[in-house]
Design an enzyme around this catalytic site. Structure first.
Site, short mmCIF file in Angstrom:
data_model
loop_
_atom_site.label_atom_id
_atom_site.label_comp_id
_atom_site.label_asym_id
_atom_site.label_seq_id
_atom_site.Cartn_x
_atom_site.Cartn_y
_atom_site.Cartn_z
N LYS A 100 33.87 51.06 5.98
CA LYS A 100 33.35 49.84 6.24
C LYS A 100 33.70 49.39 7.80
CE LYS A 100 35.40 47.08 3.25
NZ LYS A 100 36.20 48.37 2.26
N ARG A 158 44.65 48.65 -5.21
CA ARG A 158 43.49 48.29 -4.16
C ARG A 158 42.20 48.95 -4.87
NH1 ARG A 158 44.65 50.50 1.39
NH2 ARG A 158 42.92 49.16 1.94
N ARG A 192 49.58 51.75 7.45
CA ARG A 192 49.47 50.53 6.81
C ARG A 192 50.43 50.40 5.40
NH1 ARG A 192 43.34 48.58 6.69
NH2 ARG A 192 43.85 47.84 4.86
N ARG A 214 44.92 58.07 6.92
CA ARG A 214 44.85 56.73 7.94
C ARG A 214 45.89 56.44 8.66
NH1 ARG A 214 41.01 51.89 6.39
NH2 ARG A 214 42.67 51.21 5.17
N ARG A 253 34.46 39.93 -1.63
CA ARG A 253 35.30 40.78 -2.44
C ARG A 253 35.32 40.46 -3.99
NH1 ARG A 253 38.42 43.45 1.94
NH2 ARG A 253 39.36 45.33 1.24
P1 AMP Z 1 40.79 45.72 4.16
O1 AMP Z 1 41.26 45.96 5.58
O2 AMP Z 1 39.43 45.28 4.25
O3 AMP Z 1 41.07 46.88 3.45
O4 AMP Z 1 41.72 44.57 3.74
C1 AMP Z 1 43.24 44.60 3.52
C2 AMP Z 1 43.58 43.76 2.64
O5 AMP Z 1 43.54 42.44 3.12
C3 AMP Z 1 43.08 43.66 1.15
O6 AMP Z 1 43.83 44.50 0.35
C4 AMP Z 1 43.43 42.34 0.58
O7 AMP Z 1 44.79 42.11 0.43
C5 AMP Z 1 43.10 41.27 1.81
N1 AMP Z 1 41.66 41.10 1.96
C6 AMP Z 1 40.76 41.42 2.85
N2 AMP Z 1 39.74 40.54 2.68
C7 AMP Z 1 39.70 40.22 1.42
C8 AMP Z 1 38.74 39.21 0.77
N3 AMP Z 1 37.55 39.34 1.03
N4 AMP Z 1 39.31 38.76 -0.48
C9 AMP Z 1 40.67 39.01 -0.84
N5 AMP Z 1 41.42 39.72 -0.28
C10 AMP Z 1 40.97 40.25 0.98
#
Ligand code: AMP
Length: 226
Positions: free
Chosen positions: A16, A178, A167, A132, A93
Site C-alpha cells: 500500500k 498484525r 520497524r 523491510r 481499517r
Molecule cells: P502501517 O504503517 O499502515 O502498517 O501502520 C502501522 C501501525 O499503525 C498499525 O499496525 C497500527 O498499529 C497503526 N495504524 C495505522 N493505521 C491504522 C488504522 N487505520 N487504525 C488503527 N490502527 C492503525
C-alpha cells in the site's frame, strides 16, 4: 473527473505505502498514510502519539476514535494543499472507521470514489515485512527491502544518511498479530466497499511497476465513468 478520493487497502506488506506514494506522484494527490502520521506522532511524543504507542508496538490497531481524529485533520489540510484529491493508505481499517469516514464525507456531499484492494499472497507478505528496513526519521521515512530494493550502502538511508532500522512491528512475533488484526477487522471492508460499488480488486504480485500499472488503469477508468 473531479476530485479523486481513493482508498488503498490490503494486508500489512501488501504494498500500500509504495503504491500510494507512486500513485500520488503520478496523478498529484495527497498521500495520507495513517501509519506514517501515527509514527510521526509517536516520535514527537504528541498526545495522539502517547495514546497510539503501545498499540503500535504490539502490532494491534490503534483505537478508532484516535485514528479517526487524525484522519479528519489530515483530510481538511489536504484540501488546501492538494485540491486534486487524496489517497488514503492504511485507513479505514475497521468497519466503524469506514462508517465514520462515510459520515464525515456525506456532510459535505462527498464520497470515496475508488477503493483498491491490493491482493497479495501471504508468503509474499511475510517475505516483504521481514525484509523491510525503514529510515527512522519521520521527515524522510524512506522504505527499503533488503532483497528487492536494498540501500546503496548497507544499513544507511540513501536519501538522508540515517542508519536504517527494522520497524518494531516488522519483527516476526508482531507480524502475526498484525496479520490476525487484518483478517479479523479489516478484511470485511472488502464486502462493505463492494456493496457500495467502488471496490476494485487487483493482484499485488509482480514488480512495483506492474502493480502500479494495474492501479493506474483503475484510476483512469474512474475518470471515464465520472
Ligand atoms: P502501517 O504503517 O499502515 O502498517 O501502520 C502501522 C501501525 O499503525 C498499525 O499496525 C497500527 O498499529 C497503526 N495504524 C495505522 N493505521 C491504522 C488504522 N487505520 N487504525 C488503527 N490502527 C492503525
Amino acid at each position: 473527473m473531479g476530485v479523486k478520493r481513493i482508498v488503498l487497502f490490503g494486508a500489512p506488506g501488501a504494498g500500500k505505502g509504495t503504491q500510494a506514494e507512486w500513485l500520488c506522484n503520478a496523478v498529484d494527490l495527497a498521500h495520507l498514510s495513517t501509519g506514517d502520521m501515527l509514527r510521526s506522532a509517536v516520535a514527537n511524543k504528541t498526545e495522539v502519539g502517547l495514546k497510539a504507542k503501545s498499540f503500535m508496538e504490539a502490532g494491534k490497531l490503534v483505537p478508532d476514535d484516535v485514528v479517526v481524529g487524525v484522519v479528519v485533520d489530515a483530510i481538511a489540510q489536504s484540501a488546501k494543499s492538494t485540491p486534486n484529491g487524496y489517497a488514503l493508505d492504511g485507513f479505514p481499517r475497521t468497519l466503524p472507521q469506514a462508517e465514520a469516514l462515510r459520515e464525515m464525507l456525506a456532510k459535505r456531499s462527498e464520497n470515496i470514489n475508488l477503493v483498491v484492494l491490493i491482493n497479495t499472497p501471504e508468503e509474499l507478505i511475510l517475505e516483504r515485512l521481514t525484509q523491510r528496513r525503514s529510515c527512522p526519521d519521520p521527515k524522510c521515512g524512506a522504505v527499503y527491502n533488503l532483497k528487492s530494493k536494498p540501500p546503496k550502502k548497507a544499513g544507511v538511508c540513501d536519501q538522508c544518511g540515517k542508519a536504517l532500522v527494522q520497524r518494531n512491528d516488522d519483527r516476526p512475533e508482531t507480524i502475526s498479530t498484525r496479520l490476525q488484526a487484518y483478517r479479523k477487522e479489516t478484511e470485511p471492508l472488502a464486502a462493505y466497499y463492494k456493496k457500495a460499488g467502488v471496490l476494485v480488486d487487483i493482484p499485488g504480485s509482480g514488480s512495483v511497476y506492474e502493480v502500479a500499472g494495474r492501479i493506474l488503469e483503475a484510476v483512469a477508468k474512474l475518470g471515464r465513468h465520472a
